[in-house]
Design a protein around this motif. Sequence first.
Motif, PDB file in Angstrom:
ATOM      1  N   TRP A 167       0.831  -1.196   0.000  1.00  0.00           N
ATOM      2  CA  TRP A 167       0.000   0.000   0.000  1.00  0.00           C
ATOM      3  C   TRP A 167       0.875   1.259   0.000  1.00  0.00           C
ATOM      4  CZ3 TRP A 167      -5.451  -0.467   0.433  1.00  0.00           C
ATOM      5  CH2 TRP A 167      -5.915  -1.762   0.714  1.00  0.00           C
ATOM      6  N   HIS A 168       0.462   2.240  -0.772  1.00  0.00           N
ATOM      7  CA  HIS A 168       1.117   3.556  -0.733  1.00  0.00           C
ATOM      8  C   HIS A 168       0.242   4.469   0.105  1.00  0.00           C
ATOM      9  CE1 HIS A 168       1.926   7.698  -2.341  1.00  0.00           C
ATOM     10  NE2 HIS A 168       3.122   7.313  -1.988  1.00  0.00           N
ATOM     11  N   LEU A 169       0.776   4.916   1.254  1.00  0.00           N
ATOM     12  CA  LEU A 169       0.011   5.720   2.189  1.00  0.00           C
ATOM     13  C   LEU A 169       0.512   7.159   2.248  1.00  0.00           C
ATOM     14  CD1 LEU A 169      -0.270   3.339   5.303  1.00  0.00           C
ATOM     15  CD2 LEU A 169      -1.789   3.475   3.327  1.00  0.00           C
ATOM     16  N   LYS A 170      -0.396   8.054   2.604  1.00  0.00           N
ATOM     17  CA  LYS A 170      -0.047   9.425   2.955  1.00  0.00           C
ATOM     18  C   LYS A 170      -0.479   9.656   4.395  1.00  0.00           C
ATOM     19  CE  LYS A 170      -0.106  11.645  -1.584  1.00  0.00           C
ATOM     20  NZ  LYS A 170      -0.668  12.762  -2.391  1.00  0.00           N
ATOM     21  N   PHE A 171       0.470  10.113   5.203  1.00  0.00           N
ATOM     22  CA  PHE A 171       0.247  10.371   6.621  1.00  0.00           C
ATOM     23  C   PHE A 171       0.257  11.881   6.799  1.00  0.00           C
ATOM     24  CE2 PHE A 171       2.370  11.151  10.777  1.00  0.00           C
ATOM     25  CZ  PHE A 171       1.386  10.651  11.611  1.00  0.00           C
ATOM     26  N   TYR A 172      -0.886  12.436   7.232  1.00  0.00           N
ATOM     27  CA  TYR A 172      -1.070  13.879   7.238  1.00  0.00           C
ATOM     28  C   TYR A 172      -0.780  14.468   8.622  1.00  0.00           C
ATOM     29  CZ  TYR A 172      -3.529  12.729   2.915  1.00  0.00           C
ATOM     30  OH  TYR A 172      -3.863  12.236   1.675  1.00  0.00           O
ATOM     31  N   GLU A 179       5.070  10.338   2.976  1.00  0.00           N
ATOM     32  CA  GLU A 179       4.757   9.236   2.063  1.00  0.00           C
ATOM     33  C   GLU A 179       5.323   7.956   2.670  1.00  0.00           C
ATOM     34  OE1 GLU A 179       3.376   9.677  -1.120  1.00  0.00           O
ATOM     35  OE2 GLU A 179       3.276  11.875  -1.069  1.00  0.00           O
ATOM     36  N   LEU A 180       4.473   6.940   2.799  1.00  0.00           N
ATOM     37  CA  LEU A 180       4.862   5.692   3.438  1.00  0.00           C
ATOM     38  C   LEU A 180       4.510   4.504   2.553  1.00  0.00           C
ATOM     39  CD1 LEU A 180       3.354   6.422   6.977  1.00  0.00           C
ATOM     40  CD2 LEU A 180       5.708   6.862   6.244  1.00  0.00           C
ATOM     41  N   GLN A 181       5.236   3.420   2.736  1.00  0.00           N
ATOM     42  CA  GLN A 181       4.900   2.167   2.060  1.00  0.00           C
ATOM     43  C   GLN A 181       4.573   1.112   3.107  1.00  0.00           C
ATOM     44  OE1 GLN A 181       6.821   0.553  -1.634  1.00  0.00           O
ATOM     45  NE2 GLN A 181       7.534  -1.039  -0.242  1.00  0.00           N
ATOM     46  N   LEU A 182       3.380   0.584   3.038  1.00  0.00           N
ATOM     47  CA  LEU A 182       2.908  -0.431   3.970  1.00  0.00           C
ATOM     48  C   LEU A 182       2.815  -1.772   3.253  1.00  0.00           C
ATOM     49  CD1 LEU A 182       1.527  -1.375   6.649  1.00  0.00           C
ATOM     50  CD2 LEU A 182      -0.639  -0.605   5.633  1.00  0.00           C
ATOM     51  N   VAL A 183       3.432  -2.787   3.818  1.00  0.00           N
ATOM     52  CA  VAL A 183       3.338  -4.147   3.290  1.00  0.00           C
ATOM     53  C   VAL A 183       2.607  -4.995   4.321  1.00  0.00           C
ATOM     54  CG1 VAL A 183       4.597  -6.204   2.556  1.00  0.00           C
ATOM     55  CG2 VAL A 183       5.458  -3.927   1.943  1.00  0.00           C
ATOM     56  N   ILE A 184       1.494  -5.613   3.902  1.00  0.00           N
ATOM     57  CA  ILE A 184       0.700  -6.461   4.792  1.00  0.00           C
ATOM     58  C   ILE A 184       0.710  -7.889   4.277  1.00  0.00           C
ATOM     59  CG2 ILE A 184      -1.594  -6.934   5.723  1.00  0.00           C
ATOM     60  CD1 ILE A 184      -2.187  -3.979   5.676  1.00  0.00           C
ATOM     61  N   VAL A 185       1.028  -8.794   5.164  1.00  0.00           N
ATOM     62  CA  VAL A 185       1.041 -10.227   4.845  1.00  0.00           C
ATOM     63  C   VAL A 185       0.047 -10.925   5.763  1.00  0.00           C
ATOM     64  CG1 VAL A 185       2.430 -12.329   4.744  1.00  0.00           C
ATOM     65  CG2 VAL A 185       3.468 -10.107   4.181  1.00  0.00           C
ATOM     66  N   MET A 186      -0.820 -11.755   5.169  1.00  0.00           N
ATOM     67  CA  MET A 186      -1.792 -12.516   5.949  1.00  0.00           C
ATOM     68  C   MET A 186      -1.428 -13.992   5.896  1.00  0.00           C
ATOM     69  SD  MET A 186      -3.967 -10.365   7.276  1.00  0.00           S
ATOM     70  CE  MET A 186      -5.299 -11.456   7.759  1.00  0.00           C
ATOM     71  N   GLU A 236     -11.758  -0.393   1.801  1.00  0.00           N
ATOM     72  CA  GLU A 236     -12.833  -0.558   0.824  1.00  0.00           C
ATOM     73  C   GLU A 236     -12.174  -0.829  -0.520  1.00  0.00           C
ATOM     74  OE1 GLU A 236     -16.566  -1.125  -0.466  1.00  0.00           O
ATOM     75  OE2 GLU A 236     -16.079  -0.577   1.602  1.00  0.00           O
ATOM     76  N   GLY A 237     -12.142  -2.109  -0.905  1.00  0.00           N
ATOM     77  CA  GLY A 237     -11.467  -2.481  -2.139  1.00  0.00           C
ATOM     78  C   GLY A 237      -9.979  -2.233  -2.025  1.00  0.00           C
ATOM     79  N   ASP A 238      -9.463  -1.335  -2.876  1.00  0.00           N
ATOM     80  CA  ASP A 238      -8.041  -1.007  -2.854  1.00  0.00           C
ATOM     81  C   ASP A 238      -7.770   0.341  -2.205  1.00  0.00           C
ATOM     82  OD1 ASP A 238      -7.207  -3.372  -4.126  1.00  0.00           O
ATOM     83  OD2 ASP A 238      -7.643  -2.534  -6.102  1.00  0.00           O
ATOM     84  N   PHE A 239      -8.698   0.808  -1.361  1.00  0.00           N
ATOM     85  CA  PHE A 239      -8.545   2.084  -0.688  1.00  0.00           C
ATOM     86  C   PHE A 239      -8.530   1.857   0.820  1.00  0.00           C
ATOM     87  CE2 PHE A 239     -10.198   6.109   1.109  1.00  0.00           C
ATOM     88  CZ  PHE A 239      -9.287   6.995   0.555  1.00  0.00           C
ATOM     89  N   GLY A 256      -4.637   5.924   1.616  1.00  0.00           N
ATOM     90  CA  GLY A 256      -3.771   5.416   0.561  1.00  0.00           C
ATOM     91  C   GLY A 256      -4.442   4.346  -0.251  1.00  0.00           C
ATOM     92  N   THR A 257      -3.702   3.848  -1.233  1.00  0.00           N
ATOM     93  CA  THR A 257      -4.229   2.845  -2.159  1.00  0.00           C
ATOM     94  C   THR A 257      -3.280   1.648  -2.250  1.00  0.00           C
ATOM     95  OG1 THR A 257      -3.160   3.984  -4.013  1.00  0.00           O
ATOM     96  CG2 THR A 257      -5.461   4.538  -3.560  1.00  0.00           C
ATOM     97  N   ARG A 258      -3.857   0.501  -2.604  1.00  0.00           N
ATOM     98  CA  ARG A 258      -3.056  -0.708  -2.814  1.00  0.00           C
ATOM     99  C   ARG A 258      -2.376  -0.605  -4.174  1.00  0.00           C
ATOM    100  NH1 ARG A 258      -5.283  -5.767  -0.582  1.00  0.00           N
ATOM    101  NH2 ARG A 258      -7.277  -4.785  -1.078  1.00  0.00           N
ATOM    102  N   ILE A 259      -1.065  -0.814  -4.195  1.00  0.00           N
ATOM    103  CA  ILE A 259      -0.327  -0.710  -5.450  1.00  0.00           C
ATOM    104  C   ILE A 259       0.256  -2.050  -5.892  1.00  0.00           C
ATOM    105  CG2 ILE A 259       0.251   1.720  -5.119  1.00  0.00           C
ATOM    106  CD1 ILE A 259       2.999   0.844  -4.112  1.00  0.00           C
TER     107      ILE A 259
END
Length: 262
Positions: A167-172, A179-186, A236-239, A256-259
């Motif tokens: 995910w590409h996130l924006k932290f306000y 600008e942050l990059q989040l990686v989630i593993v399930m 919600e979906g890729d958001f 942010g959105t899933r990239i």
Amino acid sequence: MTAWLEFGAHLTTGGRISMRTRELLILRVALRSSCEYEWANHVPGALSVGITAAEIAFLAKGTGSWPEAETAVLDLVDDLCADECASEKTWKRLSATYDEGEIIELLVLIGFYRMNAGFLNSLGVQSEPGRPRLGQGMSYKAPVPSQMLASTSTAGAPAEAKPSGTWHLKFYHPAATQELQLVIVMRGGLSGSLTNETAGITVPISEGKVHGHQVMFTTVMTKPYQVTITWDGTIEGDFLAGTAKISGVGSFPFDGTRIGEM
């Protein structure tokens, strides 16, 4: 520097004084010490804990009215900056609201930021570009996510989110949007990492949970000092959008959105 950061981190995250009172106190110290760097870096902090731009302007001009407890704290700053001792009048006003331990904490907080002002001024440390000058304010309005989020399913209960991916996130934050990059593993639970490339920091995520469309996890940042951040978002979906709560500092929006898929 390490010892100084540890001390500062304890004062900002481990004390009993409210974040609002602490930031008002620091801004008053900056004014009384003519420390532009301290002012410039704590105006965003003040905005982040709910102090308004109008209140910052009142503080800078020496106008406006404050609740009795805050008036006592501001008077304490003035006393210490004037003659190194709380007046009897100020002590009585403080004692009407704060207990002895809290008053001692206020004294230490003021002393710490007066010390900081002394070496910042003496070393000529300049504030970062775009930060307010001494006595100036800045505007900040937390952004509203650009996409409405809804968690529904045909059964009437929240459908389980699918958070896996990059995910590409924006932290306000009032000081700057990060600008942050989040990686989630399930895999048997939620794990992954969060990266701030600008700061050169990558940290693991822990305590991950998914409930319906809600995803929660924790990160422990180590620079400039250790601080815990609790992330609570809705997918919600890729958001993805939500709030990040920084221990001892405040809560800030992110989205942010899933990239990339995992």
